[in-house]
Design a protein around this motif. Structure first.
Motif, PDB file in Angstrom:
ATOM      1  N   ALA B  67      44.458  92.774  14.369  1.00 38.80           N
ATOM      2  CA  ALA B  67      43.372  92.633  15.661  1.00 38.80           C
ATOM      3  C   ALA B  67      44.002  93.239  16.614  1.00 38.80           C
ATOM      4  O   ALA B  67      43.210  93.798  17.616  1.00 38.80           O
ATOM      5  CB  ALA B  67      42.827  91.265  15.740  1.00 38.80           C
ATOM      6  N   GLU B  68      45.213  93.103  16.947  1.00 39.22           N
ATOM      7  CA  GLU B  68      45.918  93.348  18.223  1.00 39.22           C
ATOM      8  C   GLU B  68      46.073  94.940  18.232  1.00 39.22           C
ATOM      9  O   GLU B  68      46.109  95.300  19.447  1.00 39.22           O
ATOM     10  CB  GLU B  68      47.257  92.742  18.243  1.00 39.22           C
ATOM     11  N   VAL B  69      46.530  95.343  17.202  1.00 48.25           N
ATOM     12  CA  VAL B  69      47.079  96.853  17.051  1.00 48.25           C
ATOM     13  C   VAL B  69      45.814  97.713  17.032  1.00 48.25           C
ATOM     14  O   VAL B  69      45.947  98.839  17.785  1.00 48.25           O
ATOM     15  CB  VAL B  69      47.540  97.048  15.629  1.00 48.25           C
ATOM     16  N   LEU B  70      44.644  97.216  16.610  1.00 48.58           N
ATOM     17  CA  LEU B  70      43.444  98.170  16.537  1.00 48.58           C
ATOM     18  C   LEU B  70      43.084  99.136  17.752  1.00 48.58           C
ATOM     19  O   LEU B  70      42.889 100.214  17.933  1.00 48.58           O
ATOM     20  CB  LEU B  70      42.131  97.471  16.158  1.00 48.58           C
ATOM     21  N   PRO B  71      43.079  98.221  18.957  1.00 48.97           N
ATOM     22  CA  PRO B  71      42.736  98.971  20.278  1.00 48.97           C
ATOM     23  C   PRO B  71      43.856  99.962  20.725  1.00 48.97           C
ATOM     24  O   PRO B  71      43.342 101.068  21.136  1.00 48.97           O
ATOM     25  CB  PRO B  71      42.728  97.931  21.263  1.00 48.97           C
ATOM     26  N   ILE B  72      44.892  99.759  20.348  1.00 46.52           N
ATOM     27  CA  ILE B  72      45.917 100.676  20.579  1.00 46.52           C
ATOM     28  C   ILE B  72      45.914 102.026  19.780  1.00 46.52           C
ATOM     29  O   ILE B  72      45.782 103.100  20.075  1.00 46.52           O
ATOM     30  CB  ILE B  72      47.353 100.206  20.265  1.00 46.52           C
ATOM     31  N   VAL B  73      45.614 101.644  18.436  1.00 43.58           N
ATOM     32  CA  VAL B  73      45.409 102.939  17.708  1.00 43.58           C
ATOM     33  C   VAL B  73      44.064 103.505  18.034  1.00 43.58           C
ATOM     34  O   VAL B  73      44.115 104.637  17.941  1.00 43.58           O
ATOM     35  CB  VAL B  73      45.167 102.209  16.120  1.00 43.58           C
ATOM     36  N   ASP B  74      43.107 102.743  18.218  1.00 42.89           N
ATOM     37  CA  ASP B  74      41.980 103.560  18.774  1.00 42.89           C
ATOM     38  C   ASP B  74      42.121 104.286  19.816  1.00 42.89           C
ATOM     39  O   ASP B  74      41.487 105.602  19.752  1.00 42.89           O
ATOM     40  CB  ASP B  74      40.765 102.487  19.004  1.00 42.89           C
ATOM     41  N   SER B  75      42.817 103.842  20.986  1.00 46.51           N
ATOM     42  CA  SER B  75      43.104 104.944  21.817  1.00 46.51           C
ATOM     43  C   SER B  75      43.883 105.943  21.746  1.00 46.51           C
ATOM     44  O   SER B  75      43.688 107.241  22.169  1.00 46.51           O
ATOM     45  CB  SER B  75      43.462 104.054  23.196  1.00 46.51           C
ATOM     46  N   ASP B  76      44.841 105.986  20.752  1.00 50.27           N
ATOM     47  CA  ASP B  76      45.879 106.882  20.129  1.00 50.27           C
ATOM     48  C   ASP B  76      44.776 107.971  19.676  1.00 50.27           C
ATOM     49  O   ASP B  76      45.091 109.046  19.630  1.00 50.27           O
ATOM     50  CB  ASP B  76      46.777 106.673  19.419  1.00 50.27           C
ATOM     51  N   LEU B  77      43.926 107.444  18.964  1.00 49.57           N
ATOM     52  CA  LEU B  77      43.081 108.423  18.089  1.00 49.57           C
ATOM     53  C   LEU B  77      42.030 109.157  18.975  1.00 49.57           C
ATOM     54  O   LEU B  77      41.970 110.239  18.704  1.00 49.57           O
ATOM     55  CB  LEU B  77      42.291 107.634  16.993  1.00 49.57           C
ATOM     56  N   LYS B  78      41.810 108.465  19.986  1.00 49.81           N
ATOM     57  CA  LYS B  78      40.965 109.054  21.077  1.00 49.81           C
ATOM     58  C   LYS B  78      41.672 110.293  21.750  1.00 49.81           C
ATOM     59  O   LYS B  78      41.127 111.367  21.929  1.00 49.81           O
ATOM     60  CB  LYS B  78      40.402 108.161  21.963  1.00 49.81           C
ATOM     61  N   LYS B  79      42.882 109.846  22.124  1.00 50.23           N
ATOM     62  CA  LYS B  79      43.711 110.939  22.778  1.00 50.23           C
ATOM     63  C   LYS B  79      43.828 112.127  21.701  1.00 50.23           C
ATOM     64  O   LYS B  79      43.884 113.151  22.229  1.00 50.23           O
ATOM     65  CB  LYS B  79      45.029 110.360  23.003  1.00 50.23           C
ATOM     66  N   ILE B  80      44.189 111.730  20.509  1.00 50.48           N
ATOM     67  CA  ILE B  80      44.553 112.998  19.620  1.00 50.48           C
ATOM     68  C   ILE B  80      43.232 113.871  19.595  1.00 50.48           C
ATOM     69  O   ILE B  80      43.518 114.905  19.533  1.00 50.48           O
ATOM     70  CB  ILE B  80      44.799 112.285  18.365  1.00 50.48           C
ATOM     71  N   ALA B  81      42.273 113.089  19.396  1.00 52.16           N
ATOM     72  CA  ALA B  81      40.957 113.858  19.438  1.00 52.16           C
ATOM     73  C   ALA B  81      40.444 114.646  20.595  1.00 52.16           C
ATOM     74  O   ALA B  81      40.270 116.041  20.391  1.00 52.16           O
ATOM     75  CB  ALA B  81      39.673 113.009  19.099  1.00 52.16           C
ATOM     76  N   ALA B  82      40.949 114.234  21.818  1.00 50.17           N
ATOM     77  CA  ALA B  82      40.590 114.828  23.024  1.00 50.17           C
ATOM     78  C   ALA B  82      41.386 116.250  23.053  1.00 50.17           C
ATOM     79  O   ALA B  82      41.110 117.356  23.467  1.00 50.17           O
ATOM     80  CB  ALA B  82      40.867 113.961  23.974  1.00 50.17           C
ATOM     81  N   ARG B  83      42.875 116.080  22.373  1.00 43.34           N
ATOM     82  CA  ARG B  83      43.736 117.153  22.580  1.00 43.34           C
ATOM     83  C   ARG B  83      43.178 118.350  21.509  1.00 43.34           C
ATOM     84  O   ARG B  83      43.279 119.673  21.901  1.00 43.34           O
ATOM     85  CB  ARG B  83      45.175 116.410  22.185  1.00 43.34           C
ATOM     86  N   VAL B  84      42.739 117.584  20.410  1.00 48.61           N
ATOM     87  CA  VAL B  84      42.330 118.712  19.123  1.00 48.61           C
ATOM     88  C   VAL B  84      41.320 119.395  19.940  1.00 48.61           C
ATOM     89  O   VAL B  84      41.240 120.515  19.802  1.00 48.61           O
ATOM     90  CB  VAL B  84      42.036 117.702  17.975  1.00 48.61           C
ATOM     91  N   LEU B  85      40.263 118.720  20.609  1.00 53.97           N
ATOM     92  CA  LEU B  85      38.915 119.464  20.958  1.00 53.97           C
ATOM     93  C   LEU B  85      39.360 120.527  22.458  1.00 53.97           C
ATOM     94  O   LEU B  85      39.020 121.267  22.316  1.00 53.97           O
ATOM     95  CB  LEU B  85      38.004 118.582  21.435  1.00 53.97           C
ATOM     96  N   GLU B  86      40.303 119.766  22.925  1.00 52.42           N
ATOM     97  CA  GLU B  86      40.677 120.748  24.140  1.00 52.42           C
ATOM     98  C   GLU B  86      41.565 122.134  23.623  1.00 52.42           C
ATOM     99  O   GLU B  86      41.314 123.185  23.990  1.00 52.42           O
ATOM    100  CB  GLU B  86      41.515 119.982  25.213  1.00 52.42           C
ATOM    101  N   ASN B  87      42.388 121.911  22.849  1.00 55.62           N
ATOM    102  CA  ASN B  87      43.112 123.018  22.136  1.00 55.62           C
ATOM    103  C   ASN B  87      42.098 124.002  21.591  1.00 55.62           C
ATOM    104  O   ASN B  87      42.029 125.269  21.789  1.00 55.62           O
ATOM    105  CB  ASN B  87      43.895 122.521  21.143  1.00 55.62           C
ATOM    106  N   ALA B  88      41.242 123.579  20.953  1.00 53.71           N
ATOM    107  CA  ALA B  88      39.925 124.522  20.223  1.00 53.71           C
ATOM    108  C   ALA B  88      39.183 125.249  21.245  1.00 53.71           C
ATOM    109  O   ALA B  88      38.980 126.461  20.964  1.00 53.71           O
ATOM    110  CB  ALA B  88      39.177 123.466  19.500  1.00 53.71           C
ATOM    111  N   LYS B  89      39.120 124.292  22.372  1.00 53.56           N
ATOM    112  CA  LYS B  89      38.363 125.041  23.511  1.00 53.56           C
ATOM    113  C   LYS B  89      38.935 126.325  23.833  1.00 53.56           C
ATOM    114  O   LYS B  89      38.450 127.461  24.516  1.00 53.56           O
ATOM    115  CB  LYS B  89      37.721 124.093  24.557  1.00 53.56           C
ATOM    116  N   GLN B  90      40.198 125.904  24.168  1.00 51.43           N
ATOM    117  CA  GLN B  90      41.161 126.876  25.025  1.00 51.43           C
ATOM    118  C   GLN B  90      41.186 128.210  23.865  1.00 51.43           C
ATOM    119  O   GLN B  90      41.194 129.374  24.264  1.00 51.43           O
ATOM    120  CB  GLN B  90      42.500 126.350  25.175  1.00 51.43           C
ATOM    121  N   ILE B  91      41.327 127.918  22.696  1.00 52.85           N
ATOM    122  CA  ILE B  91      41.436 129.127  21.940  1.00 52.85           C
ATOM    123  C   ILE B  91      39.932 129.796  21.990  1.00 52.85           C
ATOM    124  O   ILE B  91      40.182 131.222  21.836  1.00 52.85           O
ATOM    125  CB  ILE B  91      41.656 128.575  20.236  1.00 52.85           C
TER     126      ILE B  91
END
Lengths: 194, 165
Positions: B67-91
């Motif tokens: 339960a404690e780890v979930l929010p951290i993991v979730d925010s990490d995943l959100k960051k990764i997703a944002a990065r993936v989308l940003e990279n894709a847009k740049q390409i």
């Protein structure tokens, strides 16, 4: 020289020429599915190249090139259903007959495919290979360094339930080149199953 | 979808993307070969973001601190997703492609990609040959394999060459 490499951006600007000359291999057999794949390739993959120049220019420049590959199964004497060697003393001639019939079938399939390419003003060459379709197609695509290998999803295997035939599945796994598996158009059968 | 397209309706090509170099390679390869001039396809990039619970689930079913780890993991995943989308847009921008839809959907990549195909009525789904779990021995990643079998449209598997030739 092709500037491919690691995860960074490969050359995408100034490679206009490279984009124009796409070398594509299409695996064909007698099935409708594979002809549908060829048609799809001609309409969507190769015709892209011809929209910006006159047809003459493209044929000379090689605006796109299709290699049509067809694989014949290899014959082994053990496979013959007719076992009585007394009737056919020279087994070699039976083998010849069967090979000839097979070759005629292959040639007619490839002629049909070549004609389709010609109708679309796309340069094409045909190749007949013998052996296991799976391996031969992968090898041919790899050895010829094609940009894209295209094939139908189901061939002569008549299992309508399977979405992916064994040859396409094998090639999806083992071909080293990019591969496009073209699914047949939805027909009534598919709709019924849903 | 107010685009100034030609009289014929454009077919849709969906590219499944993740954080791997195979994926970046696949996007670049596809844009080079299909979107160079007068693209006849409309482009959609879809990133399947694993849900935090599925990511943490790997640690085992009984994990007291989950339960404690979930929010951290979730925010990490959100960051990764944002990065993936940003990279894709740049390409896409580098390739002068403006008519593109980029989205991240939470869920298992297998389902997300197949559903995206349905949603956008795509005629082609493009995937890299490997993603996160790039086991050296595996010749085709499990998501790519699943999509090749189950997507209702044509599937293009773009393989990153191992060596230069």
């Amino acid at each position: 020289m092709e500037a491919s490499g690691g995860g960074d951006m490969p050359v995408s600007v100034g490679a206009g020429e490279r984009r124009m000359k796409m070398k594509v291999m299409v695996a064909v057999d007698e099935s409708d599915c594979s002809f549908h794949a060829l048609k799809w390739a001609l309409d969507n993959v190769l015709n892209n190249m011809t929209t910006t120049a006159t047809p003459d220019e493209n044929i000379e420049d090689g605006g796109g090139m299709v290699f049509l590959v067809h694989v014949e199964p290899a014959f082994h004497p053990a496979v013959y259903p007719i076992g009585t060697s007394a009737l056919y003393p020279a087994s070699a001639s039976l083998e010849d007959l069967m090979r000839k019939a097979q070759r005629e079938k292959s040639t007619s399939t490839l002629s049909r495919a070549l004609q389709m390419c010609r109708d679309n003003q796309i340069k094409a060459e045909s190749i007949i290979l013998t052996g296991d379709a799976r391996e031969m197609i992968c090898q041919a695509a790899d050895q010829m360094h094609v940009d894209l290998l295209i094939m139908g999803s189901r061939g002569l295997g008549m299992l309508k339930r399977t979405f992916l035939g064994s040859v396409s599945d094998y090639c999806a796994h083992h071909a080293k080149t990019p591969i496009l598996i073209v699914k047949p158009p939805e027909d009534k059968e598919h709709k019924k199953k849903k | 979808m107010a685009t100034s397209s030609d009289s014929e309706k454009k077919q849709v090509m969906v590219i499944g993307i993740d954080d791997s170099e195979h994926s970046v390679y696949a996007i670049n390869w596809t844009l080079d070969h299909f979107f160079a001039k007068n693209p006849s396809f409309k482009l959609v990039l879809v990133h399947a973001r694993p849900s935090a619970t599925s990511a943490v689930g790997f640690a085992g079913p009984v994990y007291a601190g989950a339960a404690e780890v979930l929010p951290i993991v979730d925010s990490d995943l959100k960051k990764i997703a944002a990065r993936v989308l940003e990279n894709a847009k740049q390409i896409c921008i580098k390739n002068n492609i403006t008519d593109v839809v980029v989205e991240a959907v939470e869920g298992d990549p297998r389902n997300v990609l197949c559903e995206a195909v349905e949603k956008y009525h795509a005629s082609v789904l493009v995937v890299g040959s490997h993603g996160y779990g790039a086991l050296k021995r595996a010749v085709l990643g499990s998501v790519s394999d699943y999509c090749a079998h189950h997507a209702h449209c044509s599937v293009m598997i773009v393989k990153k060459p191992k060596t230069k030739h």
